[in-house]
Design a protein around this motif. Structure first.
Motif, PDB file in Angstrom:
ATOM      1  N   VAL A   1       9.744   3.180  28.172  1.00 17.94           N
ATOM      2  CA  VAL A   1       9.337   3.366  26.781  1.00 17.94           C
ATOM      3  C   VAL A   1      10.285   2.582  25.873  1.00 17.94           C
ATOM      4  CG1 VAL A   1       9.028   5.049  24.924  1.00 17.94           C
ATOM      5  CG2 VAL A   1       8.355   5.630  27.267  1.00 17.94           C
ATOM      6  N   ARG A   2       9.709   1.900  24.914  1.00 18.74           N
ATOM      7  CA  ARG A   2      10.513   1.069  24.009  1.00 18.74           C
ATOM      8  C   ARG A   2      10.371   1.480  22.549  1.00 18.74           C
ATOM      9  NH1 ARG A   2      12.504   0.527  28.001  1.00 18.74           N
ATOM     10  NH2 ARG A   2      13.019  -1.332  29.218  1.00 18.74           N
ATOM     11  N   GLN A   3       9.642   2.581  22.286  1.00 15.57           N
ATOM     12  CA  GLN A   3       9.429   3.016  20.908  1.00 15.57           C
ATOM     13  C   GLN A   3       9.604   4.527  20.820  1.00 15.57           C
ATOM     14  OE1 GLN A   3       6.400   0.124  18.820  1.00 15.57           O
ATOM     15  NE2 GLN A   3       5.318   1.228  20.417  1.00 15.57           N
ATOM     16  N   PHE A   4      10.340   4.978  19.800  1.00 12.35           N
ATOM     17  CA  PHE A   4      10.636   6.400  19.631  1.00 12.35           C
ATOM     18  C   PHE A   4      10.414   6.803  18.176  1.00 12.35           C
ATOM     19  CE2 PHE A   4      12.879   4.964  23.308  1.00 12.35           C
ATOM     20  CZ  PHE A   4      12.880   6.029  24.204  1.00 12.35           C
ATOM     21  N   LEU A   5       9.723   7.923  17.995  1.00 12.51           N
ATOM     22  CA  LEU A   5       9.483   8.489  16.664  1.00 12.51           C
ATOM     23  C   LEU A   5      10.129   9.864  16.649  1.00 12.51           C
ATOM     24  CD1 LEU A   5       8.106   8.379  13.883  1.00 12.51           C
ATOM     25  CD2 LEU A   5       6.015   9.246  14.967  1.00 12.51           C
ATOM     26  N   ASP A   6      11.246   9.994  15.940  1.00 14.01           N
ATOM     27  CA  ASP A   6      12.088  11.184  15.964  1.00 14.01           C
ATOM     28  C   ASP A   6      11.853  11.990  14.682  1.00 14.01           C
ATOM     29  OD1 ASP A   6      14.216  13.022  15.890  1.00 14.01           O
ATOM     30  OD2 ASP A   6      15.530  11.685  17.018  1.00 14.01           O
ATOM     31  N   ILE A   7      11.156  13.128  14.825  1.00 12.90           N
ATOM     32  CA  ILE A   7      10.797  13.970  13.679  1.00 12.90           C
ATOM     33  C   ILE A   7      11.825  15.092  13.528  1.00 12.90           C
ATOM     34  CG2 ILE A   7       9.010  15.409  12.634  1.00 12.90           C
ATOM     35  CD1 ILE A   7       7.911  12.697  13.058  1.00 12.90           C
TER      36      ILE A   7
ATOM     37  N   LEU B   1       7.321  10.648  21.064  1.00 12.00           N
ATOM     38  CA  LEU B   1       7.435  11.504  19.890  1.00 12.00           C
ATOM     39  C   LEU B   1       8.469  12.589  20.184  1.00 12.00           C
ATOM     40  CD1 LEU B   1       6.462  12.557  17.109  1.00 12.00           C
ATOM     41  CD2 LEU B   1       4.661  13.807  18.338  1.00 12.00           C
ATOM     42  N   MET B   2       9.556  12.589  19.428  1.00 13.05           N
ATOM     43  CA  MET B   2      10.652  13.532  19.635  1.00 13.05           C
ATOM     44  C   MET B   2      10.620  14.592  18.524  1.00 13.05           C
ATOM     45  SD  MET B   2      12.313  11.694  22.090  1.00 13.05           S
ATOM     46  CE  MET B   2      13.918  12.473  22.119  1.00 13.05           C
ATOM     47  N   ILE B   3      10.501  15.864  18.901  1.00 14.74           N
ATOM     48  CA  ILE B   3      10.547  16.952  17.916  1.00 14.74           C
ATOM     49  C   ILE B   3      11.500  18.002  18.468  1.00 14.74           C
ATOM     50  CG2 ILE B   3       9.225  18.482  16.430  1.00 14.74           C
ATOM     51  CD1 ILE B   3       6.715  17.016  17.172  1.00 14.74           C
ATOM     52  N   LEU B   4      12.754  17.885  18.121  1.00 18.73           N
ATOM     53  CA  LEU B   4      13.777  18.752  18.690  1.00 18.73           C
ATOM     54  C   LEU B   4      14.341  19.693  17.643  1.00 18.73           C
ATOM     55  CD1 LEU B   4      13.490  16.342  20.727  1.00 18.73           C
ATOM     56  CD2 LEU B   4      15.867  16.765  21.334  1.00 18.73           C
TER      57      LEU B   4
END
Length: 269
Positions: free
Chosen positions: A80-86, A163-166
């Motif tokens: 994976v080369r793309q990250f969306l951190d919410i 998609l990161m939702i931590l």
């Protein structure tokens, strides 16, 4: 007016939005992971909660470690080369872009938050390798389509995104609404994308008592959920092994301890 005046005005506007009279989750969490971007009111409730439930400090630290392992897995083993951190939170060590770009220097990361304290420190999140790119969006989690539209300036949404939702979903009181927000974000991402979630769970009396104390402090409430509810966010996705487990048990690199926080990684078919 000088070129700097608009920047000074913007900085003043951001500072005016920061409420130091009530605890805030990003600053409170920053205190628990050893950061310095917090105020007396955050440390006071933090110390109070340490007395009630010392294990919450372990939750904060091990959740951060889970982020690192999940990002390394996705950037390394899954490509994976793309990250969306919410729900970015305040910058500390090993932010998402730092972990990802150590594995893949060409990785692109977009951070999303709408807290003025986080916005004031956003420049610390905008460092990047020459090959990659990072961006920060001051946006509302309750407007997922707008988030995706703005993120598309940095990310190619025709290609897989993690998609990161931590430690963020607990701010959404209604579980069905929280699931809807996650589903709407994932709906805008292509096949092969991933969802990474971790959150505190109502798996001990101590955690429940700590949550109640925090919510009574005047801060924006944060609701802990059952393990089954955390797992429900991954419905329709292909869970990576070992599934939704305590964050310390997700592909551990050392002996796992017991914590009241669960997480997982799921792939969109």
């Amino acid at each position: 007016m000088s070129d700097q005046d608009p920047q000074l005005a913007a900085a003043a506007e951001i500072r005016a939005r920061i409420d130091t009279t009530k605890p805030h989750s990003a600053r409170f969490w920053n205190y628990f992971v050893g950061g310095k971007d917090n105020y007396e009111v955050d440390r006071e409730i933090g110390d109070q909660i340490k007395e009630i439930f010392p294990g919450l400090v372990d939750v904060a630290r091990t959740s951060r470690q889970f982020l690192g392992r999940a990002v390394r897995h996705l950037a390394g083993e899954q490509g994976v080369r793309q990250f969306l951190d919410i729900g970015t939170g305040l910058p500390t060590a090993d932010n998402t872009h730092e972990v990802a770009q150590r594995v893949a220097p060409d990785a692109r990361i977009v951070y999303v938050d709408n807290d003025p304290m986080v916005l004031a420190h956003a420049r610390a999140l905008l460092t990047s390798t020459p090959e990659g790119e990072t961006a920060y969006i001051d946006a509302d989690f309750y407007e997922p389509e707008e988030i995706l539209k703005t993120a598309a300036s940095t990310l190619d949404l025709s290609q897989p995104v993690a998609l990161m939702i931590l430690n963020t979903l607990g701010h959404v009181a209604d579980y069905d609404q929280a699931r809807s927000l996650v589903s709407r974000l994932m709906a805008g991402l292509p096949s092969g994308s991933y969802l990474v979630i971790s959150d505190s769970t109502a798996t001990s009396d101590g955690m429940i008592a700590a949550s109640n104390a925090y919510n009574e402090s005047g801060a924006v409430p944060y609701y802990v959920r059952s393990v089954e509810e955390i797992a429900g966010f991954f419905d329709g996705l292909e869970l990576a092994e070992p599934g939704v487990v305590q964050v310390t048990e997700w592909r551990p690199e050392s002996e796992a301890s017991t914590v009241d926080a669960y997480g997982g990684v799921g792939r969109k078919p």
